[in-house]
Each structure stands twice: as C-alpha cells, then as structure tokens.
Scaffold this motif. Structure first.
Motif, mmCIF file in Angstrom:
data_model
loop_
_atom_site.group_PDB
_atom_site.id
_atom_site.type_symbol
_atom_site.label_atom_id
_atom_site.label_comp_id
_atom_site.label_asym_id
_atom_site.label_seq_id
_atom_site.Cartn_x
_atom_site.Cartn_y
_atom_site.Cartn_z
ATOM 1 N N LEU A 91 -2.267 8.245 -6.593
ATOM 2 C CA LEU A 91 -0.977 9.116 -6.921
ATOM 3 C C LEU A 91 -0.390 9.177 -8.196
ATOM 4 O O LEU A 91 -0.072 10.190 -8.727
ATOM 5 N N ARG A 92 -0.142 7.891 -8.601
ATOM 6 C CA ARG A 92 0.468 7.627 -9.741
ATOM 7 C C ARG A 92 -0.308 8.143 -10.974
ATOM 8 O O ARG A 92 -0.051 8.991 -11.909
ATOM 9 N N ARG A 93 -1.635 7.956 -10.702
ATOM 10 C CA ARG A 93 -2.716 8.432 -11.680
ATOM 11 C C ARG A 93 -2.741 10.031 -11.738
ATOM 12 O O ARG A 93 -3.089 10.726 -12.766
ATOM 13 N N LEU A 94 -2.639 10.559 -10.517
ATOM 14 C CA LEU A 94 -2.777 12.051 -10.532
ATOM 15 C C LEU A 94 -1.392 12.880 -10.874
ATOM 16 O O LEU A 94 -1.205 14.002 -11.013
ATOM 17 N N HIS A 95 -0.448 12.178 -10.952
ATOM 18 C CA HIS A 95 0.908 12.654 -10.946
ATOM 19 C C HIS A 95 0.934 13.527 -12.500
ATOM 20 O O HIS A 95 0.507 12.956 -13.499
ATOM 21 N N GLY A 96 1.114 14.926 -12.479
ATOM 22 C CA GLY A 96 1.085 15.829 -13.358
ATOM 23 C C GLY A 96 -0.108 16.192 -13.903
ATOM 24 O O GLY A 96 -0.173 16.738 -14.624
ATOM 25 N N GLY A 149 -1.303 -4.973 7.788
ATOM 26 C CA GLY A 149 -1.876 -5.634 6.510
ATOM 27 C C GLY A 149 -2.718 -4.410 5.906
ATOM 28 O O GLY A 149 -2.760 -4.108 4.732
ATOM 29 N N ARG A 150 -3.536 -3.844 6.805
ATOM 30 C CA ARG A 150 -4.596 -2.653 6.387
ATOM 31 C C ARG A 150 -3.666 -1.407 5.927
ATOM 32 O O ARG A 150 -3.990 -0.976 4.966
ATOM 33 N N PHE A 151 -2.754 -1.284 6.655
ATOM 34 C CA PHE A 151 -1.773 0.001 6.382
ATOM 35 C C PHE A 151 -1.048 -0.119 4.872
ATOM 36 O O PHE A 151 -1.117 0.581 4.138
ATOM 37 N N GLU A 152 -0.589 -1.680 4.832
ATOM 38 C CA GLU A 152 -0.019 -2.166 3.443
ATOM 39 C C GLU A 152 -1.087 -1.752 2.217
ATOM 40 O O GLU A 152 -0.594 -1.268 1.196
ATOM 41 N N MET A 153 -2.300 -2.172 2.496
ATOM 42 C CA MET A 153 -3.106 -1.788 1.371
ATOM 43 C C MET A 153 -3.518 -0.482 1.183
ATOM 44 O O MET A 153 -3.791 -0.226 -0.010
ATOM 45 N N ILE A 154 -3.476 0.197 2.427
ATOM 46 C CA ILE A 154 -3.999 1.810 1.895
ATOM 47 C C ILE A 154 -2.614 2.260 1.220
ATOM 48 O O ILE A 154 -2.755 3.079 0.388
ATOM 49 N N SER A 155 -1.461 1.939 1.807
ATOM 50 C CA SER A 155 -0.258 2.395 0.919
ATOM 51 C C SER A 155 -0.307 2.083 -0.701
ATOM 52 O O SER A 155 -0.093 3.154 -1.413
ATOM 53 N N LEU A 156 -0.682 0.939 -0.819
ATOM 54 C CA LEU A 156 -0.837 0.197 -2.251
ATOM 55 C C LEU A 156 -1.664 1.267 -3.142
ATOM 56 O O LEU A 156 -1.586 1.671 -4.044
ATOM 57 N N HIS A 157 -3.049 1.273 -2.371
ATOM 58 C CA HIS A 157 -4.122 2.014 -3.307
ATOM 59 C C HIS A 157 -3.586 3.641 -3.300
ATOM 60 O O HIS A 157 -4.110 4.209 -4.278
ATOM 61 N N VAL A 158 -3.207 4.266 -2.317
ATOM 62 C CA VAL A 158 -2.946 5.577 -2.325
ATOM 63 C C VAL A 158 -1.800 5.609 -3.292
ATOM 64 O O VAL A 158 -1.641 6.717 -4.061
ATOM 65 N N THR A 159 -0.802 4.877 -3.408
ATOM 66 C CA THR A 159 0.313 4.947 -4.368
ATOM 67 C C THR A 159 -0.330 4.990 -5.987
ATOM 68 O O THR A 159 0.304 5.635 -6.675
ATOM 69 N N LEU A 160 -1.177 3.742 -5.962
ATOM 70 C CA LEU A 160 -1.864 3.761 -7.220
ATOM 71 C C LEU A 160 -2.620 4.989 -7.827
ATOM 72 O O LEU A 160 -2.308 5.480 -9.045
ATOM 73 N N ASN A 173 7.790 4.607 6.191
ATOM 74 C CA ASN A 173 7.219 3.348 5.278
ATOM 75 C C ASN A 173 6.456 3.480 4.159
ATOM 76 O O ASN A 173 6.745 2.942 2.950
ATOM 77 N N PHE A 174 5.585 4.493 4.048
ATOM 78 C CA PHE A 174 4.784 4.898 3.031
ATOM 79 C C PHE A 174 5.843 5.152 1.732
ATOM 80 O O PHE A 174 5.487 4.825 0.792
ATOM 81 N N TYR A 175 6.427 6.461 2.087
ATOM 82 C CA TYR A 175 7.167 6.986 1.129
ATOM 83 C C TYR A 175 8.057 5.773 0.453
ATOM 84 O O TYR A 175 8.577 5.687 -0.822
ATOM 85 N N GLY A 176 8.539 4.789 1.183
ATOM 86 C CA GLY A 176 9.657 3.897 0.588
ATOM 87 C C GLY A 176 8.789 2.842 -0.204
ATOM 88 O O GLY A 176 9.140 2.491 -1.390
ATOM 89 N N ARG A 177 7.624 2.465 0.278
ATOM 90 C CA ARG A 177 6.910 1.583 -0.502
ATOM 91 C C ARG A 177 6.386 2.206 -1.617
ATOM 92 O O ARG A 177 6.301 1.728 -2.887
ATOM 93 N N ALA A 178 5.852 3.586 -1.780
ATOM 94 C CA ALA A 178 5.498 4.216 -2.814
ATOM 95 C C ALA A 178 6.529 4.013 -3.941
ATOM 96 O O ALA A 178 6.303 3.888 -5.054
ATOM 97 N N ALA A 179 7.685 4.432 -3.765
ATOM 98 C CA ALA A 179 8.964 4.316 -4.680
ATOM 99 C C ALA A 179 9.103 3.005 -4.983
ATOM 100 O O ALA A 179 9.417 2.911 -6.181
ATOM 101 N N ALA A 180 8.954 2.178 -4.183
ATOM 102 C CA ALA A 180 9.377 0.869 -4.642
ATOM 103 C C ALA A 180 8.357 0.288 -5.636
ATOM 104 O O ALA A 180 8.364 -0.403 -6.590
ATOM 105 N N TYR A 181 6.657 0.492 -5.235
ATOM 106 C CA TYR A 181 5.839 0.174 -6.438
ATOM 107 C C TYR A 181 5.882 0.939 -7.575
ATOM 108 O O TYR A 181 5.729 0.197 -8.562
#
Length: 143
Positions: free
Chosen positions: A35-40, A22-33, A81-89
């Motif tokens: 990274l989306r902000r930092l993209h470009g 569960g903690r990994f999932e929340m880290i993945s969600l937050h890091v994805t969010l 797992n992380f990169y799959g989740r990041a793409a899905a989010y």
C-alpha cells in the motif's frame, strides 16, 4: 500477498511465530508495504488489494470455525489491528534509524518476544528493501 507472507524463511530463519497470529502479522506487514508503494499512484488498485485481503481473512476466519455471529466482531478487531500496525510501520519506515522499525516489528510480529537480534535486523532490512525498491516485484526477496 498471502503466499509471500507465508514464505518459509520468515518462520524457519527469522523466528516469526508460525501461528495464525504470526501469519496475520506477516500479511499485515506485506500489505502495508504494498500500500505504501501504491499510495498516490493507483488508489483503485490499493482499494482492491485491501478488499481482497478482507475477503481472504473473512474466509480464513470461517475456516478456523469461527461462527457467523462472531465473524463481524473478529473482523472489526483485525481491521483495528491492521490499521494500527500499518500506521506504526509507515512511521517507522519514514525514520532512517532502524531502532524504531525493529521495535515495531518486535512488538507486532514477535508479540513482544524478540528472537535473536540478527533475525529482527534481517526482517527490518527486508522491509526497508521492499519499501525502497523502485519495482513492485518483491517475490524474490522473501525466498
């Protein structure tokens, strides 16, 4: 991101499993969010965020007692797992309909077992709020 991902609200109010997964999932969600902000905007900072995440996860795995010979295999699985989740989010956040985002959260964060629909909706709203925010100060939203 780890401190933010461990905010008690996610586990106590929104039903996120208070487990290693569960903690990994929340880290993945937050890091994805983030990274989306930092993209470009700042590729070097995005790379530094990812590097820090992997270093922290490696240390956490070792603290859990995973032997040196198994760490690389576990890290490879976490990366996949992380990169799959990041793409899905990312895909779900591009869609204005919350059904896809909520489904993605249930599948990943809740491991297919959704808590009350209001909890999933609240987590989806939280993710959308961060994704849409013009600022990077997201600490106040988790509290």
């Amino acid at each position: 991101m780890v401190v933010l991902a461990r905010a008690p609200r996610f586990y106590a109010e929104l039903g996120v499993p208070d487990t290693v997964e569960g903690r990994f999932e929340m880290i993945s969600l937050h890091v994805t969010l983030l990274l989306r902000r930092l993209h470009g905007v700042d590729r070097a900072l995005a790379d530094a965020v990812l590097s820090a995440m992997w270093i922290d996860l490696d240390a956490a795995i070792r603290e859990l007692g995973i032997g040196d010979l198994s760490v690389a295999k576990k890290m490879k699985l976490l990366a996949s797992n992380f990169y799959g989740r990041a793409a899905a989010y990312d895909a779900a956040l591009k869609n204005a309909d919350d059904a896809e985002l909520q489904s993605t959260l249930v599948r990943n964060v809740y491991d297919g077992e959704a808590p009350a629909p209001a909890a999933v909706a609240a987590l989806a709203a939280y993710a959308r709020d961060i994704a849409a925010s013009p600022e990077l100060d997201i600490d106040r939203r988790a509290a």
